[in-house]
Design a protein around this motif. Structure first.
Motif, PDB file in Angstrom:
ATOM      1  N   ASP A  69       5.800  11.157   5.857  1.00 19.45           N
ATOM      2  CA  ASP A  69       5.260  11.859   7.029  1.00 19.45           C
ATOM      3  C   ASP A  69       3.911  11.304   7.461  1.00 19.45           C
ATOM      4  OD1 ASP A  69       7.523  13.340   7.229  1.00 19.45           O
ATOM      5  OD2 ASP A  69       6.731  15.090   6.144  1.00 19.45           O
ATOM      6  N   ALA A  70       3.439  10.267   6.794  1.00 17.80           N
ATOM      7  CA  ALA A  70       2.172   9.648   7.208  1.00 17.80           C
ATOM      8  C   ALA A  70       2.265   9.258   8.682  1.00 17.80           C
ATOM      9  CB  ALA A  70       1.905   8.412   6.359  1.00 17.80           C
ATOM     10  N   GLU A 124       2.922   6.886  21.128  1.00 20.28           N
ATOM     11  CA  GLU A 124       2.658   8.266  20.721  1.00 20.28           C
ATOM     12  C   GLU A 124       2.573   8.280  19.202  1.00 20.28           C
ATOM     13  OE1 GLU A 124       7.151   9.972  20.940  1.00 20.28           O
ATOM     14  OE2 GLU A 124       6.175   9.610  22.872  1.00 20.28           O
ATOM     15  N   MET A 125       2.263   9.415  18.620  1.00 23.35           N
ATOM     16  CA  MET A 125       2.188   9.474  17.158  1.00 23.35           C
ATOM     17  C   MET A 125       3.618   9.514  16.605  1.00 23.35           C
ATOM     18  SD  MET A 125      -0.895   9.113  16.595  1.00 23.35           S
ATOM     19  CE  MET A 125      -1.142   9.411  14.851  1.00 23.35           C
ATOM     20  N   GLU A 126       3.844   8.690  15.597  1.00 19.01           N
ATOM     21  CA  GLU A 126       5.165   8.656  14.967  1.00 19.01           C
ATOM     22  C   GLU A 126       4.956   8.703  13.455  1.00 19.01           C
ATOM     23  OE1 GLU A 126       8.129   6.059  16.726  1.00 19.01           O
ATOM     24  OE2 GLU A 126       6.679   5.383  18.213  1.00 19.01           O
ATOM     25  N   SER A 127       6.033   8.615  12.692  1.00 22.93           N
ATOM     26  CA  SER A 127       5.861   8.617  11.239  1.00 22.93           C
ATOM     27  C   SER A 127       6.275   7.266  10.660  1.00 22.93           C
ATOM     28  CB  SER A 127       6.650   9.760  10.603  1.00 22.93           C
ATOM     29  OG  SER A 127       8.016   9.548  10.803  1.00 22.93           O
ATOM     30  N   ARG A 154       0.862  -1.206   0.000  1.00 22.31           N
ATOM     31  CA  ARG A 154       0.000   0.000   0.000  1.00 22.31           C
ATOM     32  C   ARG A 154       0.886   1.241   0.000  1.00 22.31           C
ATOM     33  NH1 ARG A 154      -5.453  -1.770   3.016  1.00 22.31           N
ATOM     34  NH2 ARG A 154      -5.146  -3.974   2.656  1.00 22.31           N
ATOM     35  N   PRO A 155       0.598   2.161  -0.898  1.00 24.91           N
ATOM     36  CA  PRO A 155       1.455   3.348  -1.042  1.00 24.91           C
ATOM     37  C   PRO A 155       1.479   4.218   0.208  1.00 24.91           C
ATOM     38  CG  PRO A 155      -0.088   3.147  -2.883  1.00 24.91           C
ATOM     39  CD  PRO A 155      -0.510   2.147  -1.860  1.00 24.91           C
ATOM     40  N   LEU A 156       2.544   4.977   0.339  1.00 23.14           N
ATOM     41  CA  LEU A 156       2.682   5.994   1.385  1.00 23.14           C
ATOM     42  C   LEU A 156       2.869   7.340   0.695  1.00 23.14           C
ATOM     43  CD1 LEU A 156       5.121   4.244   3.909  1.00 23.14           C
ATOM     44  CD2 LEU A 156       2.835   5.156   4.462  1.00 23.14           C
ATOM     45  N   PRO A 157       2.319   8.413   1.249  1.00 23.35           N
ATOM     46  CA  PRO A 157       2.442   9.722   0.591  1.00 23.35           C
ATOM     47  C   PRO A 157       3.865  10.292   0.661  1.00 23.35           C
ATOM     48  CG  PRO A 157       1.294   9.919   2.697  1.00 23.35           C
ATOM     49  CD  PRO A 157       1.479   8.454   2.457  1.00 23.35           C
TER      50      PRO A 157
END
Ligand code: AMP
Ligand code: MG
Length: 511
Positions: free
Chosen positions: A186-187, A193-196, A54-57
């Motif tokens: 950067d998705a 915690e939120m990570e990339s 699945r692609p990542l931006p």
């Protein structure tokens, strides 16, 4: 469920199938000049699900292993191209690749966990290379039918750790899966915690695990179990075919390779952290880098995985855990082995190969070119001394390279708070090395005691910079760790003691 018959699962002819020819011609047209053979796919759909990454931006490069690209014979500069960036993030399919996620099961922390499988790793396929056939796999490339509750992604932090550590292990001469690159996006990915997000491109002759065998055995699918064992024997252990009991011979060969790998881990002070049977390679490669750690101070009971509360995978338990895992593999292979005694006999080899391999590694670290009576005691004495003084493991061994009975004591002695005990040890070591040519010993030791290992704090510093889009430390560490026995002028800081804050780094299974 009735197990399929043997004829449904006839061993595919790996080099004559139309699939091989089809992928080869498609691949020749591809930019990377890759020649795809995709033999795992020829095992058939019981072994995997075909699907696309699945692609990542807006992907970007985090780390590139140009040396490995050359070893693989990739087209010059391909790793600099936008095609490579897209393909190795999973955003564009390379012609000739046949992406799939494989199914396996496993024992996790000593408990049968049932079906697991590639929950976030997608095998792009297998290519012909100067190193022999190699599989290319994207880790973190999106959900698969085996993702269970997971999101199919990997975070930047753990991807950098895997990238650097697999190359560090290779540089140390330890069997391992390899890493070609890491790309980031950067998705957002939610962990504690939120990570990339990031994707590691891994390579290996095969990513088959003990858990692949356990899967078909526990499901009572003997034909698939046999097809898998035949595939592994024909491709990687051809000598086993000549044995009276090819599957017992396979178990023995895997036990021996695993024993050799474990000796290498113990000698260098590597803790894996999650030695579940789904993380054990059938080729005896170090695989699935998670909460691993190279020891700082020597503590035999060190637990590197914050989630491992019982210390199942503590440093000094690793060799036993590998043996336990081999028993699981033996259990899984039993339907193919005539009687239990043959399986037990095959596993026995671990008990001789591991101590011999560890002894050989430790003798080399001590600079002893030949084996003599009393060496086992000297090695045990060394371990006890290091443990009671909590001495930095890597620094001790590297400093010891400069030790002679006449001089060089101080640098090593300084590492110990119990100087008396050190002096007693130094005396017996001096006696042992008295007859060895100093240059010969120093040469052996400098090749056996790395100056640089990927300590947790080094990885952590590179990760913090990478989070701010400065990837220079990833590059530097990669270059240094690829030749860890060499001097790297200007980078001595990477060979220093860990800072105090290193002790507070807590690495868990979260990745
Ligand atoms: P590991 O602890 O990384 O060896 O993973 C154990 C199992 O969980 C394997 O089947 C992995 O594919 C799966 N897994 C781990 N993390 C994820 C994730 N974020 N998404 C999907 N599956 C995952
Ligand atoms: Mg795993």
């Amino acid at each position: 469920m009735t197990p399929p018959t043997d004829t449904q699962l006839a061993q595919p002819d790996l080099h004559e199938t139309s699939e091989f020819n089809k992928s080869k011609s498609a691949a020749e047209a591809a930019g990377a000049g890759l020649h795809w053979i995709n033999t795992f796919a020829s095992l058939g759909p019981d072994f995997y699900s075909e699907l696309e990454p699945r692609p990542l931006p807006s992907p970007y490069w985090v780390g590139r292993n140009r040396a490995h690209a050359r070893e693989l014979g990739l087209e010059e500069n391909w790793l600099e191209s936008s095609e490579a960036l897209a393909a190795l993030t999973g955003n564009q399919l390379l012609p000739g690749s046949r992406p799939l996620a494989s199914v396996y099961s496993g024992h996790q922390f000593g408990v049968w966990a049932g079906q697991l499988g590639d929950g976030r790793a997608i095998l792009l396929g297998e290519i012909e290379t100067p190193l022999g056939p190699q599989e290319l796999q994207l880790k973190g490339a999106g959900k698969t039918p085996y993702s269970r509750m997971g999101d199919g992604r990997a975070v930047l932090r753990s991807s950098i750790r895997e990238f650097l550590c697999s190359e560090a292990m290779h540089g140390l001469g330890i069997p391992t899966t390899r890493a070609l690159c890491v790309t980031g996006s950067d998705a957002a990915v939610r962990r504690e915690e939120m990570e990339s997000a990031a994707v590691v491109t891994r390579t290996a002759p095969s990513f088959i695990r003990f858990g692949h065998f356990e899967h078909f055995s526990y499901r009572n699918q003997p034909a698939q179990l046999k097809a898998l064992a035949d595939y592994v024997i024909d491709r990687f252990y051809p000598d086993c075919r000549k044995a009276k009991q090819p599957y017992a011979a396979l178990l023995q060969a895997v036990s021996e390779r695993t024993a050799t790998m474990m000796a290498a881990w113990q000698a260098v002070g590597f803790c894996h952290g999650v030695m579940n049977t789904d993380n054990m390679s059938i080729l005896g490669l170090t695989i699935d880098y998670g909460p691993f750690q190279f020891l700082d101070a020597f503590d035999p009971g060190h637990i590197c995985n914050h989630s491992d509360e019982q210390g199942r995978y503590a440093y000094n338990r690793q060799p036993n855990m590998a043996y336990w895992n081999l028993f699981c593999l033996g259990q899984a292979l039993l339907p193919l082995i005539d009687n239990q005694e043959d399986a037990l006999g095959a596993l026995e080899s671990y008990k001789t190969v591991f101590p011999q391999a560890l002894q050989a590694r430790m003798r080399a670290k001590l600079g002893l070119p030949d084996e003599q009576e009393g060496d086992t005691e000297l090695i045990e004495h060394t371990f006890r001394l290091l443990a009671s003084n909590k001495v930095d493991y890597t620094i001790f061994w590297r400093r010891l390279c400069g030790f002679t009975p006449q001089s060089g004591h101080e640098l090593v002695r300084d590492l110990f708070f119990d100087r008396q005990s050190f002096d007693a040890w130094a005396l017996s070591y001096s006696e042992r090395i008295a007859q060895i040519t100093p240059a010969l010993r120093a040469d052996l030791m400098l090749k056996s005691n790395p100056k640089y290992v990927l300590r947790n704090h080094l990885g952590e510093e590179a990760i913090q910079a990478a989070k701010l889009k400065d990837f220079s430390q990833v590059d530097t560490l990669l270059a240094v760790l690829q030749s860890p026995f060499e001097e790297h002028p200007g980078h001595e800081g990477l060979a220093g003691f860990p800072p105090d804050w290193a002790a507070s780094i807590a690495i868990s299974c979260s990745s």
